[in-house]
Write a protein that holds these residues in place. Structure first.
Motif, PDB file in Angstrom:
ATOM      1  N   VAL A  10      -1.752  81.275  77.960  1.00 48.00           N
ATOM      2  CA  VAL A  10      -1.927  80.176  78.598  1.00 48.00           C
ATOM      3  C   VAL A  10      -1.092  78.741  77.738  1.00 48.00           C
ATOM      4  O   VAL A  10      -0.685  77.928  78.249  1.00 48.00           O
ATOM      5  N   ALA A  11      -1.320  79.124  76.209  1.00 46.47           N
ATOM      6  CA  ALA A  11      -0.564  78.121  75.416  1.00 46.47           C
ATOM      7  C   ALA A  11       1.026  78.111  75.647  1.00 46.47           C
ATOM      8  O   ALA A  11       1.607  77.202  75.704  1.00 46.47           O
ATOM      9  N   ALA A  12       1.499  79.365  75.962  1.00 46.99           N
ATOM     10  CA  ALA A  12       2.886  79.423  76.234  1.00 46.99           C
ATOM     11  C   ALA A  12       3.114  79.077  77.389  1.00 46.99           C
ATOM     12  O   ALA A  12       4.242  78.111  77.764  1.00 46.99           O
ATOM     13  N   GLY A  13       2.404  79.113  78.452  1.00 48.97           N
ATOM     14  CA  GLY A  13       2.362  78.277  79.804  1.00 48.97           C
ATOM     15  C   GLY A  13       2.469  76.859  79.669  1.00 48.97           C
ATOM     16  O   GLY A  13       3.138  76.115  80.279  1.00 48.97           O
ATOM     17  N   LEU A  14       1.454  76.343  78.846  1.00 51.91           N
ATOM     18  CA  LEU A  14       1.497  74.987  78.586  1.00 51.91           C
ATOM     19  C   LEU A  14       2.765  74.324  78.110  1.00 51.91           C
ATOM     20  O   LEU A  14       3.158  73.349  78.573  1.00 51.91           O
ATOM     21  N   LEU A  15       3.388  75.142  77.023  1.00 53.00           N
ATOM     22  CA  LEU A  15       4.322  74.682  76.430  1.00 53.00           C
ATOM     23  C   LEU A  15       5.616  74.680  77.497  1.00 53.00           C
ATOM     24  O   LEU A  15       6.678  73.956  77.407  1.00 53.00           O
ATOM     25  N   VAL A  16       5.827  75.840  78.397  1.00 56.57           N
ATOM     26  CA  VAL A  16       6.840  75.961  79.523  1.00 56.57           C
ATOM     27  C   VAL A  16       6.729  74.746  80.274  1.00 56.57           C
ATOM     28  O   VAL A  16       7.455  74.101  80.657  1.00 56.57           O
ATOM     29  N   GLU A  17       5.469  74.280  80.911  1.00 51.77           N
ATOM     30  CA  GLU A  17       5.304  73.185  81.601  1.00 51.77           C
ATOM     31  C   GLU A  17       5.682  71.926  80.855  1.00 51.77           C
ATOM     32  O   GLU A  17       6.275  70.968  81.571  1.00 51.77           O
ATOM     33  N   GLU A  18       5.594  71.708  79.418  1.00 50.06           N
ATOM     34  CA  GLU A  18       6.082  70.629  78.896  1.00 50.06           C
ATOM     35  C   GLU A  18       7.529  70.506  78.497  1.00 50.06           C
ATOM     36  O   GLU A  18       8.113  69.647  77.999  1.00 50.06           O
ATOM     37  N   GLY A  19       8.257  71.706  78.833  1.00 49.81           N
ATOM     38  CA  GLY A  19       9.855  71.716  78.675  1.00 49.81           C
ATOM     39  C   GLY A  19       9.954  72.072  77.326  1.00 49.81           C
ATOM     40  O   GLY A  19      11.206  71.942  76.856  1.00 49.81           O
ATOM     41  N   LYS A  20       9.078  72.882  76.453  1.00 49.93           N
ATOM     42  CA  LYS A  20       9.143  73.156  74.940  1.00 49.93           C
ATOM     43  C   LYS A  20       9.716  74.319  74.825  1.00 49.93           C
ATOM     44  O   LYS A  20      10.342  74.792  73.905  1.00 49.93           O
ATOM     45  N   LEU A  21       9.279  75.292  76.102  1.00 52.38           N
ATOM     46  CA  LEU A  21       9.814  76.476  75.819  1.00 52.38           C
ATOM     47  C   LEU A  21      10.276  76.951  77.219  1.00 52.38           C
ATOM     48  O   LEU A  21       9.936  76.095  78.294  1.00 52.38           O
ATOM     49  N   SER A  22      10.972  78.117  77.493  1.00 45.73           N
ATOM     50  CA  SER A  22      11.327  78.399  78.938  1.00 45.73           C
ATOM     51  C   SER A  22      10.806  79.937  79.020  1.00 45.73           C
ATOM     52  O   SER A  22      10.956  80.768  77.978  1.00 45.73           O
ATOM     53  N   TRP A  23      10.516  80.438  80.208  1.00 44.70           N
ATOM     54  CA  TRP A  23      10.127  81.876  80.562  1.00 44.70           C
ATOM     55  C   TRP A  23      11.330  82.749  80.241  1.00 44.70           C
ATOM     56  O   TRP A  23      11.385  83.738  80.037  1.00 44.70           O
ATOM     57  N   ASP A  24      12.425  81.981  80.586  1.00 40.44           N
ATOM     58  CA  ASP A  24      13.905  82.955  80.779  1.00 40.44           C
ATOM     59  C   ASP A  24      15.010  82.741  79.966  1.00 40.44           C
ATOM     60  O   ASP A  24      16.132  83.260  80.220  1.00 40.44           O
ATOM     61  N   ARG A  25      14.740  81.641  79.037  1.00 40.37           N
ATOM     62  CA  ARG A  25      15.808  81.671  77.828  1.00 40.37           C
ATOM     63  C   ARG A  25      15.668  82.378  76.681  1.00 40.37           C
ATOM     64  O   ARG A  25      14.351  82.642  76.421  1.00 40.37           O
ATOM     65  N   PRO A  26      16.379  82.855  75.966  1.00 45.20           N
ATOM     66  CA  PRO A  26      16.080  83.679  74.759  1.00 45.20           C
ATOM     67  C   PRO A  26      15.283  82.978  73.834  1.00 45.20           C
ATOM     68  O   PRO A  26      15.590  81.827  73.575  1.00 45.20           O
ATOM     69  N   ILE A  27      14.298  83.632  73.429  1.00 44.36           N
ATOM     70  CA  ILE A  27      13.349  83.101  72.699  1.00 44.36           C
ATOM     71  C   ILE A  27      13.837  82.351  71.141  1.00 44.36           C
ATOM     72  O   ILE A  27      13.307  81.387  70.623  1.00 44.36           O
ATOM     73  N   ARG A  28      14.894  82.887  70.888  1.00 44.69           N
ATOM     74  CA  ARG A  28      15.799  82.446  69.551  1.00 44.69           C
ATOM     75  C   ARG A  28      16.132  81.022  69.869  1.00 44.69           C
ATOM     76  O   ARG A  28      16.203  80.340  68.907  1.00 44.69           O
ATOM     77  N   GLU A  29      16.329  80.579  70.954  1.00 48.02           N
ATOM     78  CA  GLU A  29      16.728  79.034  71.139  1.00 48.02           C
ATOM     79  C   GLU A  29      15.640  78.165  70.734  1.00 48.02           C
ATOM     80  O   GLU A  29      15.833  77.095  70.011  1.00 48.02           O
ATOM     81  N   ALA A  30      14.413  78.719  70.843  1.00 49.67           N
ATOM     82  CA  ALA A  30      13.181  77.836  70.431  1.00 49.67           C
ATOM     83  C   ALA A  30      12.611  78.002  69.040  1.00 49.67           C
ATOM     84  O   ALA A  30      11.923  77.334  68.404  1.00 49.67           O
ATOM     85  N   LEU A  47      10.737  84.671  76.453  1.00 51.31           N
ATOM     86  CA  LEU A  47       9.292  84.822  76.221  1.00 51.31           C
ATOM     87  C   LEU A  47       8.664  85.606  77.262  1.00 51.31           C
ATOM     88  O   LEU A  47       7.491  86.109  76.913  1.00 51.31           O
ATOM     89  N   ARG A  48       9.102  85.817  78.353  1.00 49.43           N
ATOM     90  CA  ARG A  48       8.561  86.598  79.539  1.00 49.43           C
ATOM     91  C   ARG A  48       8.226  87.943  79.158  1.00 49.43           C
ATOM     92  O   ARG A  48       7.636  88.648  79.167  1.00 49.43           O
ATOM     93  N   ASP A  49       9.699  88.561  78.413  1.00 45.15           N
ATOM     94  CA  ASP A  49       9.727  89.789  77.765  1.00 45.15           C
ATOM     95  C   ASP A  49       8.368  89.931  76.745  1.00 45.15           C
ATOM     96  O   ASP A  49       7.806  90.960  76.729  1.00 45.15           O
ATOM     97  N   MET A  50       8.419  89.115  75.889  1.00 46.70           N
ATOM     98  CA  MET A  50       7.329  89.224  74.916  1.00 46.70           C
ATOM     99  C   MET A  50       5.799  89.142  75.485  1.00 46.70           C
ATOM    100  O   MET A  50       5.042  89.987  74.903  1.00 46.70           O
ATOM    101  N   LEU A  51       5.475  88.282  76.218  1.00 48.99           N
ATOM    102  CA  LEU A  51       4.176  88.477  76.979  1.00 48.99           C
ATOM    103  C   LEU A  51       4.008  89.451  77.634  1.00 48.99           C
ATOM    104  O   LEU A  51       2.875  89.938  78.046  1.00 48.99           O
ATOM    105  N   ALA A  52       4.892  90.377  78.248  1.00 50.47           N
ATOM    106  CA  ALA A  52       4.719  91.437  78.928  1.00 50.47           C
ATOM    107  C   ALA A  52       5.074  92.846  78.214  1.00 50.47           C
ATOM    108  O   ALA A  52       5.117  93.904  78.752  1.00 50.47           O
TER     109      ALA A  52
END
Length: 83
Positions: A10-30, A47-52
């Motif tokens: 849920v926290a990750a999803g909120l950060l995605v909605e705020e544009g601070k994270l992306s489901w599909d960009r490499p997590i190292r960018e953030a 991020l999608r890989d990490m959560l799955a």
């Protein structure tokens, strides 16, 4: 069941909605300091890989130590891009 996974997702999803994270960009960018088993995984894990649980990171509690396999090298990147 672990509630931690729910709160993390849920926290990750909120950060995605705020544009601070992306489901599909490499997590190292953030999170530039995060490191995986190989440079290829460093460059490709999302991020999608990490959560799955598709990153190849071993469990810390050894509960499933005999069934967990680490994904490394080009074959790991291939598997991550196919899931």
């Amino acid at each position: 069941a672990s509630n931690t996974k729910l709160f993390t997702a849920v926290a990750a999803g909120l950060l995605v909605e705020e544009g601070k994270l992306s489901w599909d960009r490499p997590i190292r960018e953030a999170v530039p300091s995060i490191r995986f088993a190989t440079d290829a995984l460093d460059a490709n894990v999302r991020l999608r890989d990490m959560l799955a649980h598709r990153t190849g990171i071993h469990r810390h509690d050894k509960a499933q130590a005999s069934t967990v396999q680490q994904i490394t090298g080009p074959e790991g990147v291939y598997l991550l891009t196919r899931v």
